[in-house]
Scaffold this motif. Sequence first.
Motif, PDB file in Angstrom:
ATOM      1  N   LEU A  90       9.657  12.174  -4.119  1.00 24.48           N
ATOM      2  CA  LEU A  90      10.356  11.936  -2.856  1.00 24.48           C
ATOM      3  C   LEU A  90      11.858  12.067  -3.049  1.00 24.48           C
ATOM      4  O   LEU A  90      12.419  11.554  -4.012  1.00 24.48           O
ATOM      5  CB  LEU A  90      10.038  10.531  -2.336  1.00 24.48           C
ATOM      6  N   PHE A 105      14.050   9.236   3.828  1.00 22.93           N
ATOM      7  CA  PHE A 105      13.187   9.968   2.919  1.00 22.93           C
ATOM      8  C   PHE A 105      12.636  11.251   3.531  1.00 22.93           C
ATOM      9  O   PHE A 105      12.358  11.315   4.729  1.00 22.93           O
ATOM     10  CB  PHE A 105      12.019   9.092   2.482  1.00 22.93           C
ATOM     11  N   GLY A 106      12.446  12.234   2.668  1.00 21.42           N
ATOM     12  CA  GLY A 106      11.749  13.445   3.039  1.00 21.42           C
ATOM     13  C   GLY A 106      10.244  13.274   2.887  1.00 21.42           C
ATOM     14  O   GLY A 106       9.775  12.225   2.442  1.00 21.42           O
ATOM     15  N   PRO A 107       9.479  14.314   3.228  1.00 12.98           N
ATOM     16  CA  PRO A 107       8.014  14.227   3.180  1.00 12.98           C
ATOM     17  C   PRO A 107       7.438  14.283   1.779  1.00 12.98           C
ATOM     18  O   PRO A 107       6.272  13.949   1.578  1.00 12.98           O
ATOM     19  CB  PRO A 107       7.557  15.431   4.005  1.00 12.98           C
TER      20      PRO A 107
ATOM     21  N   TYR B  36       9.780  -0.154   4.616  1.00 13.70           N
ATOM     22  CA  TYR B  36       9.441   1.228   4.938  1.00 13.70           C
ATOM     23  C   TYR B  36       7.941   1.304   5.208  1.00 13.70           C
ATOM     24  O   TYR B  36       7.156   0.521   4.670  1.00 13.70           O
ATOM     25  CB  TYR B  36       9.774   2.166   3.777  1.00 13.70           C
ATOM     26  N   GLN B  38       4.593   4.149   5.306  1.00 11.91           N
ATOM     27  CA  GLN B  38       4.162   5.478   4.865  1.00 11.91           C
ATOM     28  C   GLN B  38       2.793   5.788   5.450  1.00 11.91           C
ATOM     29  O   GLN B  38       1.826   5.068   5.214  1.00 11.91           O
ATOM     30  CB  GLN B  38       4.105   5.547   3.341  1.00 11.91           C
ATOM     31  N   ASN B  41      -0.079  11.333   3.552  1.00 14.95           N
ATOM     32  CA  ASN B  41       0.538  12.635   3.306  1.00 14.95           C
ATOM     33  C   ASN B  41       1.907  12.777   3.964  1.00 14.95           C
ATOM     34  O   ASN B  41       2.312  13.886   4.319  1.00 14.95           O
ATOM     35  CB  ASN B  41      -0.380  13.765   3.795  1.00 14.95           C
ATOM     36  N   ARG B  42       2.596  11.647   4.095  1.00 17.46           N
ATOM     37  CA  ARG B  42       3.939  11.678   4.674  1.00 17.46           C
ATOM     38  C   ARG B  42       4.902  10.932   3.760  1.00 17.46           C
ATOM     39  O   ARG B  42       4.505  10.147   2.902  1.00 17.46           O
ATOM     40  CB  ARG B  42       3.931  11.006   6.055  1.00 17.46           C
ATOM     41  N   GLY B  43       6.167  11.173   3.977  1.00 16.01           N
ATOM     42  CA  GLY B  43       7.179  10.401   3.256  1.00 16.01           C
ATOM     43  C   GLY B  43       7.324   9.018   3.842  1.00 16.01           C
ATOM     44  O   GLY B  43       6.544   8.610   4.701  1.00 16.01           O
ATOM     45  N   LEU B  44       8.323   8.293   3.403  1.00 13.49           N
ATOM     46  CA  LEU B  44       8.562   6.937   3.875  1.00 13.49           C
ATOM     47  C   LEU B  44       9.457   6.945   5.108  1.00 13.49           C
ATOM     48  O   LEU B  44      10.465   7.650   5.146  1.00 13.49           O
ATOM     49  CB  LEU B  44       9.234   6.098   2.785  1.00 13.49           C
TER      50      LEU B  44
END
Lengths: 114, 113
Positions: A90, A105-107, B36, B38, B41-44
Motif C-alpha cells: 500500500l 491510501f491507494g488501492p 481506517y 478496508q 480487494n481495496r485499500g484503506l
Amino acid sequence: DAGVTQSPTHLIKTRGQQVTLRCSPKSGHDTVSWYQQALGQGPQFIFQYYEEEERQRGNFPDRFSGHQFPNYSSELNVNALLLGDSALYLCASSFQGARYNEQFFGPGTRLTVL
Amino acid sequence: AQSVAQPEDQVNVAEGNPLTVKCTYSVSGNPYLFWYVQYPNRGLQFLLKYITGDNLVKGSYGFEAEFNKSQTSFHLKKPSALVSDSALYFCAVRDDTGYALNFGKGTSLLVTP
C-alpha cells in the motif's frame, strides 16, 4: 480530483527476482509512505519519502528501497524476492504542510512470489 | 515504542443495533489516533482521527470514536449498524515525533440483516 494511484494492480514474481512498484500521490500531496500488508495482518510501515529523501524507515531489510521523484511520485523496489514478501503493498500520501498530516491510501499492489 | 491492540478478531452485530469496535494503544508521547476501513480487494479508507480536543470524534458514514486517555482506548462506535458497514476495520496510532502509522491487526465487522 484523482486519489492515490498505484501500478500494477497485481504482480507475480519468482524467488530471487526484483520488482518495482509505483505510486502517484493524491493531487496536492508531497509525501509518500509505503506499507506492507500480509494476509490477515495490519499494514506494516516500510518507509516514508519527503523532498526526495527517505526520512523514516520501519523494520525492513535493505532489500527494500525506494525513490521519490520531483513530481512527488514514488517507487518501491524489492530485490532478491522471498516467498515471505508476498503481500499487498500500500502506498499512502499526505501533505507535509497540513497539520497532523493524515495519510490517504491507494488501492494497493498485490505481489505474489512463487 | 508504539503499539495498537484490537482485541477482537471479529464483531457480529444485527442491522440497526449499535456497534463498538475496540482499540487500545501505547505511545510514549502525545497520541494521534486514526480509524481506517478496508473493503475486500481495496485499500484503506480514512474514517476519523483524534488529535486533540473533544474526546468524542465524529467521522465519515455516521461513525464516531471516543478517546479515553486514562484507559488508553479509542473505541469506534456507530449508533445503528448497516449491512454495508461489514468490512475490516483498523485502528492506527502515531506519536508526535514520527511519521509512521502503527496499525492493529484489524477487526472484521459483520452486520447481519
